[in-house]
Enzyme design. Structure first.
Site, PDB file in Angstrom:
ATOM      1  N   GLU A 130      16.545  -3.881   3.751  1.00  0.00           N
ATOM      2  CA  GLU A 130      16.547  -3.457   5.155  1.00  0.00           C
ATOM      3  C   GLU A 130      15.571  -4.300   5.985  1.00  0.00           C
ATOM      4  OE1 GLU A 130      18.358  -0.541   2.660  1.00  0.00           O
ATOM      5  OE2 GLU A 130      16.373  -1.451   2.518  1.00  0.00           O
ATOM      6  N   GLU A 164       8.324 -16.164  -3.064  1.00  0.00           N
ATOM      7  CA  GLU A 164       8.597 -14.924  -3.796  1.00  0.00           C
ATOM      8  C   GLU A 164      10.049 -14.486  -3.613  1.00  0.00           C
ATOM      9  OE1 GLU A 164       7.131 -10.244  -4.162  1.00  0.00           O
ATOM     10  OE2 GLU A 164       6.112 -11.607  -2.770  1.00  0.00           O
ATOM     11  N   GLY A 171       9.386  -6.935  -3.225  1.00  0.00           N
ATOM     12  CA  GLY A 171       9.214  -8.185  -2.495  1.00  0.00           C
ATOM     13  C   GLY A 171       9.816  -8.179  -1.099  1.00  0.00           C
ATOM     14  N   GLU A 186       0.824  -1.203   0.000  1.00  0.00           N
ATOM     15  CA  GLU A 186       0.000   0.000   0.000  1.00  0.00           C
ATOM     16  C   GLU A 186       0.863   1.260   0.000  1.00  0.00           C
ATOM     17  OE1 GLU A 186      -3.909  -1.833   2.288  1.00  0.00           O
ATOM     18  OE2 GLU A 186      -2.799  -0.180   3.229  1.00  0.00           O
TER      19      GLU A 186
END
Length: 389
Positions: free
Chosen positions: A368, A243, A364, A129
């Site tokens: 960090e 992923e 993905g 988002e």
């Protein structure tokens, strides 16, 4: 051939897929990179060849093959020099379709999974988002139950296939009081009223349509809930391992492609009376890069094998993405340098590869965030467990 992981059948598949890409995809890549639109016919051709069903169950039209067919699929897509085209294909087949396959009921699979395998429907996965980034638990989109429907409101961003897909796999909060335990997953048809999409202008991955999506009182039938209400976060976390491994595999493959191209250039480029592949400084640079690629590749293959055997490899997959994406950026940077001024020219492949590769440490899950996940597991001994079935 690495016989520890790949059989003769695997290599026959690799050769067949290489031929397919060369014939059906490569002639169109420059056009798609320029327009930012991948034409629909290629999705159908992928479906006809079975490439979207490699890892999918046979009862819905898939082939149920082991993970190393997927590894080959990913590796060869990186070697046509369009990170955007590759992303569009694997985001459909391994992000959106994974949720449909794993959480969808039989009716959803028949309606969405089978046509996805056939290349008739394109899917996208909507999690990230605006301003949320990697903070999945901080999601603000809501899906409020109202009779036999859910009312979806909110927004998503950086969604691959977000403009031209036919359906959306959307995560939203069904109970805002429960934090990440109040998140659920839905499948939503593109033409549902209240959905709008804006294409984003990106540094790289130019061929793929990446979108910001808005949901304004979108009505979702309750049968479009996938899996159990409130378990969306655990479903997302479970599939993140795949992923992240995909992005690790993509990284070692594109680094390998970049180095192969650079070595070919060096073998032909002459300076000071010799081809530049005879210069010790450059040879040693190649030796370093080849070693890094091989080490990352071997690790990624090992993690893929364990994932295929049913292990929950969230730590190792996170390490794969963290280290491999950084390695690919460094290798492609150095390969561009080996081409000198030509590396900076758009007529040569390194410029596009340089831009495309930069998304690796961001998409993905940023590097960090991955470091903190890994630190929690290594230092704090935190254990991540698969979603209960």
């Amino acid at each position: 051939m690495n016989t520890m992981y790949f059989t003769e059948e695997h290599e026959l598949f690799r050769k067949s897929f290489q031929d397919f890409l060369k014939k059906e995809v490569v002639p169109h890549i420059d056009k798609w990179e320029e327009t930012g639109t991948i034409e629909r016919f290629i999705w159908k051709k992928f479906g006809e060849m079975g490439y979207f069903g490699i890892n999918q169950p046979e009862e819905y039209g898939g082939m149920g093959l082991d993970i190393f067919y997927t590894v080959i699929f990913l590796e060869e897509l990186q070697k046509i020099n369009s990170g955007g085209f590759a992303a569009a294909m694997w985001a459909h087949a391994y992000l959106a379709m994974t949720h449909v396959s794993k959480e969808g009921d039989d009716a959803i699979k028949k309606k969405y999974l089978t046509p996805s395998i056939d290349g008739e429907k394109i899917g996208c996965l909507c999690i990230t988002e605006p301003f949320g980034g990697s903070d999945v638990a901080g999601m603000r989109s809501t899906a409020v139950k109202n009779g036999d429907k859910y009312i979806l409101n909110g927004s998503k961003t950086f969604i691959t296939n977000g403009v031209y897909s036919d359906y959306l796999v959307v995560a939203a909060k069904t109970d805002q009081e429960k934090g990440n335990k109040g998140m659920s997953i839905f499948i939503v048809d593109r033409d549902t009223p209240g959905i709008s999409a804006s294409k984003l202008d990106k540094l790289g991955w130019r061929a793929s349509d990446t979108a910001e999506l808005a949901f304004d009182d979108v009505e979702i039938p309750d049968e479009n809930l996938m899996g159990e209400e409130g378990k969306g976060f655990s479903y997302i976390m479970q599939h993140f391992a795949l992923e992240r491994l995909i992005m690790g595999i993509n990284s070692h493959a594109r680094a390998e492609y970049a180095l192969d191209y650079a070595m070919g250039y060096m073998a032909e480029r002459e300076a000071f009376g010799s081809t530049i592949d005879k210069f010790q400084a450059l040879r040693h640079s190649v030796a370093d890069m080849a070693s890094e690629i091989e080490i990352n590749k071997e690790f990624n293959y090992s993690v893929a094998k364990r994932l295929d055997q049913g292990e929950y490899v969230v730590k190792e997959a996170s390490m794969s993405k963290l280290v491999s994406t950084k390695m690919a950026d460094r290798v492609i940077y150095d390969c561009l340098q080996l081409l000198g001024g030509y590396g900076y020219m758009e007529d040569y492949p390194l410029a596009r590869m340089f831009r495309d590769s930069r998304l690796g440490p961001i998409g993905g899950g940023t590097s960090e965030i991955l470091r903190e996940i890994i630190a929690k597991m290594v230092i704090d001994k935190k254990e991540y467990k698969p979603a209960a079935r």
